[in-house]
Design a protein around this motif. Structure first.
Motif, PDB file in Angstrom:
ATOM      1  N   SER A 186       6.931   7.929  -3.264  1.00 57.55           N
ATOM      2  CA  SER A 186       6.378   9.158  -3.266  1.00 57.55           C
ATOM      3  C   SER A 186       7.080  10.218  -2.363  1.00 57.55           C
ATOM      4  CB  SER A 186       4.976   9.418  -2.747  1.00 57.55           C
ATOM      5  OG  SER A 186       3.997   8.551  -3.726  1.00 57.55           O
ATOM      6  N   ARG A 234       2.376   2.385  -3.348  1.00 58.01           N
ATOM      7  CA  ARG A 234       1.566   2.787  -4.218  1.00 58.01           C
ATOM      8  C   ARG A 234       0.759   4.031  -3.950  1.00 58.01           C
ATOM      9  NH1 ARG A 234       2.957  -2.113  -4.802  1.00 58.01           N
ATOM     10  NH2 ARG A 234       3.082  -3.088  -6.940  1.00 58.01           N
ATOM     11  N   SER A 235       0.909   4.569  -2.588  1.00 59.08           N
ATOM     12  CA  SER A 235       0.291   5.638  -2.122  1.00 59.08           C
ATOM     13  C   SER A 235       0.959   6.873  -2.525  1.00 59.08           C
ATOM     14  CB  SER A 235       0.425   5.593  -0.659  1.00 59.08           C
ATOM     15  OG  SER A 235      -0.335   6.610  -0.193  1.00 59.08           O
ATOM     16  N   GLU A 261       2.004  14.830   3.496  1.00 64.23           N
ATOM     17  CA  GLU A 261       1.179  15.080   2.358  1.00 64.23           C
ATOM     18  C   GLU A 261       1.426  16.203   1.901  1.00 64.23           C
ATOM     19  OE1 GLU A 261      -3.435  14.975   1.129  1.00 64.23           O
ATOM     20  OE2 GLU A 261      -2.891  14.950   3.305  1.00 64.23           O
ATOM     21  N   LEU A 277       0.905  -1.205   0.009  1.00 60.31           N
ATOM     22  CA  LEU A 277       0.001  -0.045   0.057  1.00 60.31           C
ATOM     23  C   LEU A 277       0.923   1.156   0.018  1.00 60.31           C
ATOM     24  CD1 LEU A 277      -2.793   1.249   0.039  1.00 60.31           C
ATOM     25  CD2 LEU A 277      -2.653   0.977   2.809  1.00 60.31           C
ATOM     26  N   SER A 278       1.881   1.375   0.839  1.00 58.78           N
ATOM     27  CA  SER A 278       2.898   2.494   0.850  1.00 58.78           C
ATOM     28  C   SER A 278       3.600   2.724  -0.462  1.00 58.78           C
ATOM     29  CB  SER A 278       3.716   2.393   2.066  1.00 58.78           C
ATOM     30  OG  SER A 278       4.698   3.029   2.034  1.00 58.78           O
ATOM     31  N   ARG A 300       0.864   9.512  -0.771  1.00 58.50           N
ATOM     32  CA  ARG A 300       1.388  10.135   0.380  1.00 58.50           C
ATOM     33  C   ARG A 300       2.714   9.841   0.642  1.00 58.50           C
ATOM     34  NH1 ARG A 300      -3.673  10.355   4.894  1.00 58.50           N
ATOM     35  NH2 ARG A 300      -5.029  11.801   3.442  1.00 58.50           N
TER      36      ARG A 300
END
Length: 355
Positions: A34, A13-14, A112, A10-11, A16
């Motif tokens: 990211s 592809r986030s 963010e 998840l991280s 944030r």
């Protein structure tokens, strides 16, 4: 897949920013794509000093203070700062968490890019500031003539008694009722606007005060030809920051300026001055109006105080405004006080703690 692998998935592809920083070794042990893209990094093999150098100089002390709070075990969230990159400047909001386990001291964080949100909020707050200024000016401009009409109707009533004409008495009574109703409508509207603003939970953010208060003053300054009152807004530094609820705090500033308008005669002046010390920010709103009588000094900030007075042009007050102002300042863990002398003017002081 195990939960830990799912979280990594998840991280990765986030949009944030996720990171893990080892406090013992002063190095990052994880950054998601990211995060690396945002800071323009090719590798996580960097020291914290490099990222700190990318923080805007005016924000570094604030960021370090919040970091120290987190390391000391305090809850810290939404730490906003400006990140300077080679091509532009972006706003970053970070929430860090401290993990002490098996001798490791890890700083785990999620961040963010909130630049777009900040720009939208800036536009909305500017419109809100303009709205408050227009409301106060409108109330001032309307209440003055309507109050004067009411006073003239009183004089007419006294002069018309000798005519003993019932129709004249009815017309004068009608004028009196309309003026009183109109003044009450204006007063109730402004009081309700202020009360609704005060009755909402605080949402504090780090705000640059000089530009915000200058903008609020500028709204009045743009209309000063009609008011025939001189305004100025000055500061000891180009930028001064404090953590405030912008809507509520600017309502306090607007209300203080509005009060100065009520009690400052034509060709008078209203001056706002900001100064910063190591631990506090001091804001002064000063006028050279009629001042506050000594007998009202001890009760000015009480609800429904006997210190409420009509303005120079008949503007009315319920006496709630100063009580709400004091409450909002205390919510910000600040202090408010004043100096005043009749026929020489009034100075209100607001002291806010820095972070």
């Amino acid at each position: 897949m195990e939960i830990s692998n799912l979280l990594v998935y998840l991280s990765e592809r986030s949009p944030r920013l996720f990171f893990i920083f080892d406090l013992n070794e002063d190095r990052f042990i994880y950054m998601n794509p990211s995060c690396m893209t945002f800071f323009g990094l090719a590798s996580i093999d960097i020291r914290s000093r490099l990222l700190l150098h990318m923080v805007h100089p005016e924000d570094r002390r604030y960021v370090l203070f919040k970091l120290r709070e987190c390391i000391d075990g305090n809850t810290v969230s939404d730490v906003e700062c400006r990140i300077q990159r080679s091509d532009n400047e972006r706003w970053l909001s970070t929430t860090p968490y401290l993990l002490n386990e098996n001798g490791q001291h890890l700083l785990i964080g999620i961040a963010e890019d909130v630049t777009n949100y900040k720009e939208i909020a800036e536009v909305l707050n500017n419109h809100n500031s303009k709205k408050n200024a227009i409301l106060n000016i409108l109330a001032h401009d309307l209440a003055g003539p309507i109050g004067a009409i009411g006073n003239i109707s009183d004089l007419l009533a006294k002069g018309a008694r000798r005519f003993e004409d019932p129709s004249i008495d009815r017309y004068i009574a009608l004028i009196d009722r309309i003026t009183k109703k109109s003044l009450k409508l204006i007063r109730d509207f402004l009081n309700q606007e202020f009360l609704e603003t005060a009755d909402v939970q605080l949402v504090k953010k780090r705000v640059e005060l000089v530009s915000k208060i200058s903008l609020a003053g500028q709204e009045y300054f743009d209309m000063q030809d009609g008011l025939q009152i001189t305004f100025s807004c000055r500061s000891s530094k180009e930028r001064i920051f404090a953590e405030i609820d912008e809507d509520k705090f600017m309502q306090v500033i607007n209300n203080l300026i509005s009060n100065s308008l009520k009690f400052t005669p034509k060709n008078g002046s209203i001056d706002v001055y900001l100064t910063e010390s190591k631990k506090q920010v001091l804001i002064t709103v000063a006028d050279n109006g009629i001042g506050i009588p000594k007998k009202y000094h001890t009760t000015l900030f009480e609800k429904f105080t006997n210190a409420r007075r009509s303005g120079l042009n008949g503007e009315q007050s319920t006496g709630l405004g100063m009580s709400i102002i004091k409450t909002i300042i205390e919510w910000h863990k600040g202090k408010i006080w004043f100096d005043s002398e009749e026929n020489k003017g009034t100075k209100f002081y607001i002291e806010l703690p820095k972070v």
